[in-house]
Motif scaffolding. Structure first.
Motif, mmCIF file in Angstrom:
data_model
loop_
_atom_site.group_PDB
_atom_site.id
_atom_site.type_symbol
_atom_site.label_atom_id
_atom_site.label_comp_id
_atom_site.label_asym_id
_atom_site.label_seq_id
_atom_site.Cartn_x
_atom_site.Cartn_y
_atom_site.Cartn_z
ATOM 1 N N THR A 99 16.681 3.559 70.546
ATOM 2 C CA THR A 99 18.066 3.020 70.583
ATOM 3 C C THR A 99 18.047 1.382 70.727
ATOM 4 O O THR A 99 17.094 0.758 71.060
ATOM 5 N N VAL A 100 19.280 1.235 70.486
ATOM 6 C CA VAL A 100 19.267 -0.574 70.888
ATOM 7 C C VAL A 100 19.023 -0.831 72.364
ATOM 8 O O VAL A 100 18.378 -1.905 72.542
ATOM 9 N N SER A 101 19.320 0.223 73.218
ATOM 10 C CA SER A 101 19.163 -0.224 74.513
ATOM 11 C C SER A 101 17.762 0.027 75.110
ATOM 12 O O SER A 101 17.375 -0.408 75.978
ATOM 13 N N ASN A 102 17.007 0.995 74.221
ATOM 14 C CA ASN A 102 15.729 1.396 74.611
ATOM 15 C C ASN A 102 15.055 1.357 73.443
ATOM 16 O O ASN A 102 14.706 2.247 72.496
ATOM 17 N N SER A 103 14.431 0.063 72.698
ATOM 18 C CA SER A 103 13.880 0.105 71.642
ATOM 19 C C SER A 103 12.431 0.653 71.629
ATOM 20 O O SER A 103 11.903 0.939 70.531
ATOM 21 N N ARG A 104 11.840 0.855 72.520
ATOM 22 C CA ARG A 104 10.508 1.369 72.575
ATOM 23 C C ARG A 104 10.660 2.834 72.659
ATOM 24 O O ARG A 104 9.598 3.657 72.644
ATOM 25 N N GLY A 105 11.931 3.431 72.996
ATOM 26 C CA GLY A 105 11.971 4.952 72.837
ATOM 27 C C GLY A 105 11.608 5.663 74.059
ATOM 28 O O GLY A 105 11.002 4.954 74.924
ATOM 29 N N THR A 106 11.922 6.843 74.337
ATOM 30 C CA THR A 106 11.332 7.806 75.387
ATOM 31 C C THR A 106 10.156 8.390 74.842
ATOM 32 O O THR A 106 10.143 8.979 73.800
#
Length: 535
Positions: A99-106
């Motif tokens: 996501t935009v807030s979590n570019s590295r992903g989960t």
């Protein structure tokens, strides 16, 4: 003492169920049947203790002795699962999302304790292809594909990397099930104009000069690896996404053989067409390959890659039973959407049981229950056929496809017979007389001025006549129908190739446009249309 009977797990559009194998074939009443139409995956643990499946809401693990649930993992995005070699660990994979807030992903690859559901370690693995961690048979070594190399852990300690394989770009690797020595087969794709390689190493010797066996080949977009149970012989199936010869919209497959002794070979198949399934026998000295255009062939090979027996047609999957006496063949979707179902055979070739699916249902997967080694003692081989049943479905026709407008008319095409193949395209049949010298009359007939009358085809002398260029063909000609059908197949193949590229972009985490997503949704319909055109 009760007789141990392997069960069969079935996954399809009507859910997941479990049935007993020969001789009863009755449903397992203590198994909690799941009627969900969104069952995404199922698996038995290799040592035979656990069975797990994913229904789109929760992943359930149960113990095979009682068929009672021992662990539930409530993560609805799980779409792929795997057990470690002894069933101690259970791995799950979810769609990677950034996501935009979590570019590295989960982290989307999780390793759990099977018995308790405790989370052990999490990794990020963007692509679903080849996501599975690899384990040695004793679970002492675990390997993971990371970037262009392989990292290796020991003794369940995921905090320290013990070894790495990074001598070249590794696109896939697989560990042998051998417990005496650890072997690792790595697939290293070649660059443009250069061959790809399959290199076999013995753990932990990973230097370029320490390869045990080495096989090079061209035309490989991906590979599948099949070890026998002893972990000393391995089959490598190379695949291309598109067949340059336009012979198949499944792409092109080739089967290679390697051994820990350093032997390598290519498995020569009798028919052209895709390879649908590969399976080693429980005795490890034979393997079966299901291949060819529908109706497909199923051929048994020895370790010299020589064909020794032909099995059933119209098959997309084959698996030997753990008891070594039976094997199962199946026709599954989406590979083939007609005649879905599975059959159980005795090793002498006798059909014992069949379970056909109706046209409204789809069969996706069939699995034999697994057991620990030495569960089934080896019995003497009998060459007498046992009592069986007759197939309920009609046998596939050996005649060439005829479009509706051409049925009832004489065909100019000659279907190659098994007898013709047996003696080879360039060989004569036994007792075939020598060719007589051409006479003037023969030459006159052969140049097309006077059609000769042959036993195979009185109008063409057994040959397909050349089609003159720039000649208008009447639309009611059967050749025209075949030409139009080929055009449609080629057009749809182009669309499927585009979809394949879009799916690869999606797996790489790229954001697709709405129209691109709509194209991907049409893949199943396009494959179905192609299968109907190819019949």
């Amino acid at each position: 003492m009760a007789l141990t009977v392997p069960c069969i797990a079935v996954r399809g559009s009507i859910g997941t169920s479990l049935g007993q194998g020969p001789p009863s074939y009755e449903p397992v009443k203590t198994f909690p049947k799941d009627d969900s139409k969104t069952c995404k995956a199922m698996a038995f643990s290799p040592e035979g203790r656990y069975f797990a499946w994913v229904n789109g809401m929760v992943t359930k693990i149960l113990e095979c002795n009682t068929w009672k649930i021992v662990t539930e993992i409530k993560r609805p995005k799980i779409s792929a699962i795997q057990f470690s070699s002894r069933g101690t660990y259970f791995m799950t994979w979810e769609q990677f999302i950034a996501t935009v807030s979590n570019s590295r992903g989960t982290p989307n690859l999780n390793i759990w304790k099977t018995e308790t559901g405790e989370l052990v370690k999490s990794f990020t693995q963007k692509k679903q292809a080849d996501w599975q961690p690899q384990w040695t048979s004793d679970e002492k070594v675990c390997g993971l594909l990371v970037g262009a190399g392989v990292i290796l852990y020991e003794n369940g300690n995921f905090e320290k990397v013990q070894h790495r394989i990074n001598i070249a770009k590794v696109a896939k690797f697989n560990m042998s099930p051998s417990s005496a020595s650890y072997y690792i087969l790595c697939y290293m794709p070649g660059k443009s104009g250069q061959p790809s390689f399959a290199k076999l190493f013995q753990y932990p010797k990973f230097e370029p000069t320490q390869t045990i066996a080495n096989k090079s080949f061209f035309q490989a977009d991906k590979v599948n690896i099949y070890w026998n149970n002893q972990g000393i012989n391995v089959l490598l199936m190379t695949s291309t996404e598109v067949d340059d010869t336009d012979a198949s919209y499944y792409g092109k497959q080739t089967l290679h053989y390697l051994s820990t002794k350093g032997d390598t070979s290519v498995v020569t198949l009798r028919e052209k067409g895709p390879i649908h399934a590969v399976q080693w026998s429980p005795k490890n000295n034979e393997f079966c390959v299901v291949y060819g255009f529908m109706p497909a062939k199923a051929t048994l090979f020895n370790l010299k890659c020589e064909p020794i027996f032909e099995f059933a047609p119209v098959t997309t999957l084959l698996q030997w039973s753990p008891d070594g006496e039976h094997f199962m063949t199946a026709t599954t979707a989406p590979r083939l959407r007609v005649c879905n179902g599975f059959k159980i055979w005795h090793y002498t070739g006798t059909l014992l049981y069949e379970r056909p699916w109706n046209k409204q249902e789809q069969l996706w997967e069939v699995l034999w229950q697994t057991f620990p080694p030495q569960t089934f003692p080896e019995k003497p081989v009998s060459y007498e056929a046992v009592e069986g049943i007759a197939p309920s479905q009609p046998q596939a026709s050996i005649q060439a496809y005829r479009p509706p407008s051409a049925r009832g008319e004489t065909s100019i095409f000659k279907l190659r017979s098994d007898e013709f193949y047996k003696y080879g395209k360039q060989k004569k049949k036994p007792n075939q007389s020598k060719t007589k010298k051409k006479t003037k009359k023969d030459e006159k007939e052969s140049d097309g001025s006077t059609p000769s009358q042959s036993q195979d085809n009185p109008s063409t002398n057994g040959q397909v006549p050349p089609i003159p260029e720039n000649q208008n063909v009447p639309t009611n000609n059967p050749e025209c129908d075949d030409f139009e059908r080929v055009k449609k197949i080629k057009k749809i193949k182009g669309k499927l190739e585009q979809i394949s590229k879009l799916k690869k972009k999606q797996e790489d985490g790229k954001q697709l446009e709405i129209n691109q997503l709509d194209k991907i949704k049409k893949e199943a319909d396009l494959i179905k249309e192609l299968e109907e055109l190819a019949l």
